[in-house]
Structure formats: C-alpha cells, structure tokens
Scaffold this motif. Structure first.
Motif, PDB file in Angstrom:
ATOM      1  N   SER A  38       0.834  -1.195   0.000  1.00  0.00           N
ATOM      2  CA  SER A  38       0.000   0.000   0.000  1.00  0.00           C
ATOM      3  C   SER A  38       0.878   1.257   0.000  1.00  0.00           C
ATOM      4  CB  SER A  38      -0.869  -0.045   1.264  1.00  0.00           C
ATOM      5  OG  SER A  38      -1.761   1.032   1.225  1.00  0.00           O
ATOM      6  N   GLY A  39       0.539   2.201  -0.877  1.00  0.00           N
ATOM      7  CA  GLY A  39       1.280   3.469  -0.923  1.00  0.00           C
ATOM      8  C   GLY A  39       2.501   3.454  -1.828  1.00  0.00           C
ATOM      9  N   LYS A  42       1.001   2.403  -7.139  1.00  0.00           N
ATOM     10  CA  LYS A  42       0.299   1.666  -8.198  1.00  0.00           C
ATOM     11  C   LYS A  42      -0.812   2.504  -8.822  1.00  0.00           C
ATOM     12  CE  LYS A  42      -1.004  -1.521  -5.260  1.00  0.00           C
ATOM     13  NZ  LYS A  42      -0.375  -1.011  -4.013  1.00  0.00           N
ATOM     14  N   THR A  44      -1.327   5.704  -8.599  1.00  0.00           N
ATOM     15  CA  THR A  44      -0.777   6.920  -9.195  1.00  0.00           C
ATOM     16  C   THR A  44      -0.302   6.630 -10.614  1.00  0.00           C
ATOM     17  OG1 THR A  44      -0.082   7.654  -7.015  1.00  0.00           O
ATOM     18  CG2 THR A  44       0.960   8.736  -8.888  1.00  0.00           C
TER      19      THR A  44
END
Ligand SMILES: Nc1ncnc2c1ncn2[C@@H]1O[C@H](COP(=O)(O)OP(=O)(O)OP(=O)(O)O)[C@@H](O)[C@H]1O
Ligand SMILES: [Mg+2]
Length: 362
Positions: A38-39, A42, A44
């Motif tokens: 997470s973060g 992906k 973006t």
C-alpha cells in the motif's frame, strides 16, 4: 501498435516524490498486473497512464504517440475502479450505452456494442434491470461492460474486485480472464493486492516498492526466480521463510551456516570472495516437507497448527531467536502444539540472498 511505453516516468506532489523513474514496455494485447505494498504508487501510475494525473517527468507513449499532454478522452483508454459508479435510475442497457450516446454514435452501433459486451460478461438477461436489482458482482460487470463499449485500446483496472465477497471475486476474475481472451488486441493493466488474481491473470507482473520497479516478469518466473528478497517475500503466500546465515564454503555449490547452527549446502555457485559474508537463506512454506530419513534441513517445535483442510500450516519455533518458520504441508496432519518435528526440502528449491538482498543466481 497500441502498447504502452513508459520512459523514466516520475511523479511528485510538491516536494514529495512518489515515483522515481519507471521504465516499462507493455506490448499491445498484453495483460500486465501491478502489485506492491500500500502506498507504493500503483494507483498513481495507473492514473498517469489514464491521463487523470499529470506527469512530472519522463515520457509516456500509447500506440506510438507521445501522450504526456494528451487529455484522458483522447487516449483511447477506459478505466474501471474499485467502486463502480453506475447511474441508479438507468437500466443496465442505458448505463452501458450512455457514453456512446454522448459521443453521438448511431443507434445500431450502440445496440451492437452493448449486446456484444453483455454477451461477453453474461449480462444479457439483466439488460432491462436497474442497478439496485443486481448483485455486487453483476454491478461491477456492468461497469466493465460500460468500459468495453467505449472500445478502448487500453483497459485499466484499479482493484476492480476488492469490494466483492470471496465467491464473487472468483466468478468475476474468471469473467475478466474470458474478457481478455475475447479482446486479444486490447492491452490491459490491472492493479491488485490479490496474489491469486495477479498469478492467474497476468502475462507479466510488475512488482513495485516505494515508487520503484523491483522486478518485471511472468508470474512463475517471479515465483521461482525472484531477483531479490523483496520480491521473494512479496510473491507467494504465506511468504517465503528467511533465515539469517553466514557463507562458510563457496564454489560450484555453497554451504551456509544458518543462525542456530545448522549447516546447509545449496546447488548455487558462489565466488571465493563471498566466504564469511552474511547472507539470507530462503525456503518457501510449500517447499518444506516432513523429514522421513536422517537427512533434514532443520528441527523445531510446533507452536501453532492451522488445519485448513486442503493444507496444514505448521508454525515452528526453535531456530535461535528466529521468528517462527512456516511449513505448508498438503492434507490433514496429526501434528500437535509442542511436537518436535524435522523438516526437509528439495535443494533445488532453496534460495540464497546476499547482504544487500540480491539473489545469488543458480
Ligand atoms: N494527491 C496527492 N497528494 C499527495 N500525495 C499523494 C496524492 N495522491 C497519492 N499520494 C501519495 O502517493 C503515494 C502513492 O499513492 P498510491 O495511491 O499510488 O498508492 P497505491 O500503491 O495505489 O496504494 P494502495 O495499495 O493503498 O491503493 C502515497 O504515499 C500517497 O500518500
Ligand atoms: Mg491504490
């Protein structure tokens, strides 16, 4: 060719750098899956391909055309999100036809495309229904159908199944696999957290971590030959067991001493300069078996038994201060907490990483 080519693609929000130079060449018709914690960037990256997010640096080509400044509507792309936004007062048919009506397509063309999409997604019996009279999986299929009707060159999916329950996820995943077969020239890029979706749908998986690509490859290539510790631990569930080790003998084969004292020989060649260096030894839970003879990899005490029916997960303690090692053994076992057990593994299935986490190649 409606491929997607990324050259040194970068993204920053103000001072915060999110993507640090992504190079990727996606062929027309290919199904590529982005995975990563997470973060890691992906969504973006997907939104940058769609044109919903601006590009800070680098060049992006779709179908051979530089698209950095091309608006979303002119990129030939359709996107399906985690939460499907259907028009509640319109039937399934009208939801799918909506975009084409705006684009002033002919009645016949609209009808042809809606019926063909409905056929692929098994929505034909529901064309006259309102979204509220559909299950979550059917609604998500309408959202996908609406995207198909736009006749995209590139299809983007951002975790399209994550709001569905387990059974619907499987059914809809199979619909997406069929869709991919029915549209062989359409490039598909798919973001997921689900290992099974990634492994079963992808021609190639892109593993991202903190805005960088760790490895790109076919699913089994990543599983069998991860380039580094990050990919080794990220692909596969439960994750690969990692034990700190020291290299004691080098040459055609390599011997390591695992923390806790046990020596293991691996069919991996290393240079003499590696002797004495710290390393990480890796073995997947499913590559461990219960040792029957005197040959074994390690011995430990069972601390937890998870009987899942088709497999049993054993958590084994006793390798120094190591976190428990997990073994995934097929079927139902007569193992109890506190039992001492010995485990073996096929040497060809063992992994070795250097102090920086890079894989020693076989
Ligand atoms: N509009 C924004 N302004 C500032 N930072 C942002 C913005 N959008 C995203 N970010 C940051 O960019 C990074 C990447 O976010 P992104 O949504 O791409 O991650 P992701 O890989 O899709 O994660 P997840 O798996 O949780 O969906 C995160 O650190 C996030 O906080
Ligand atoms: Mg995301």
């Amino acid at each position: 060719m409606a491929g997607v080519v990324l050259k040194d693609i970068r993204k920053a929000y103000g001072q915060v750098k999110v993507l640090h130079g992504i190079d990727l060449d996606i062929r027309q018709g290919e199904f590529v899956v982005f995975v990563g914690p997470s973060g890691c960037g992906k969504s973006t990256l997907l939104r940058m391909i769609s044109g919903l997010e601006s590009i800070t640096g680098g060049e992006m080509f779709i179908d051979g055309q530089l698209v950095n400044e091309v608006p979303p509507s002119r990129r030939g792309i359709a996107m399906v999100f985690q939460s499907y936004a259907l028009y509640p007062h319109m039937t399934v048919y009208d939801n799918m036809a909506f975009g084409m009506r705006i684009a002033k397509e002919s009645k016949q063309e609209i009808d042809r495309r809606v019926r063909s999409a409905a056929e692929i997604l098994q929505l034909t019996p529901y064309l006259d229904r309102l979204p509220k009279a559909l299950s979550g999986g059917q609604r998500q299929r309408v959202a996908i159908g609406r995207a198909i009707c736009r006749n995209p060159k590139v299809f983007l999916f951002d975790e399209p199944l994550s709001n569905l329950d387990a059974a619907l996820r499987v059914a809809t995943r199979i619909e997406i696999a069929k869709l991919n077969e029915a549209m062989p020239d359409t490039t598909m890029i798919y973001v997921t957290h689900d290992q099974v979706e990634a492994m079963t749908l992808a021609d190639r998986i892109v593993v991202l971590s903190a805005g960088r690509i760790e490895q790109v490859g076919a699913p089994l290539e990543l599983y069998e030959r991860p380039h580094n510790l990050f990919v080794a631990r990220f692909i596969g569930s439960p994750a690969m067991n990692i034990i700190p080790a020291t290299i004691t003998e080098t040459g055609e084969t390599t011997t390591v001493s695992l923390r806790g004292g046990k020596s293991v020989r691996l069919p991996i060649a290393t240079a003499a300069t590696e002797k004495g260096k710290a390393a990480s030894f890796g073995v997947r839970p499913e590559d461990l078996s219960i040792a029957t003879g005197d040959e074994y990899l390690f011995e430990g005490q069972v601390s937890i038994v998870e009987a899942l029916g088709e497999v049993t997960l054993l958590y084994i303690e006793g390798l120094a201060d190591q976190e428990p090692i997990i073994a995934k053994i097929p079927g139902i076992l007569d193992a109890k907490k506190g039992h001492a057990m010995r485990f073996a593994a096929d040497p060809a299935k063992l992994h070795l990483f250097d102090a920086e986490g890079k894989t020693y190649r076989k």
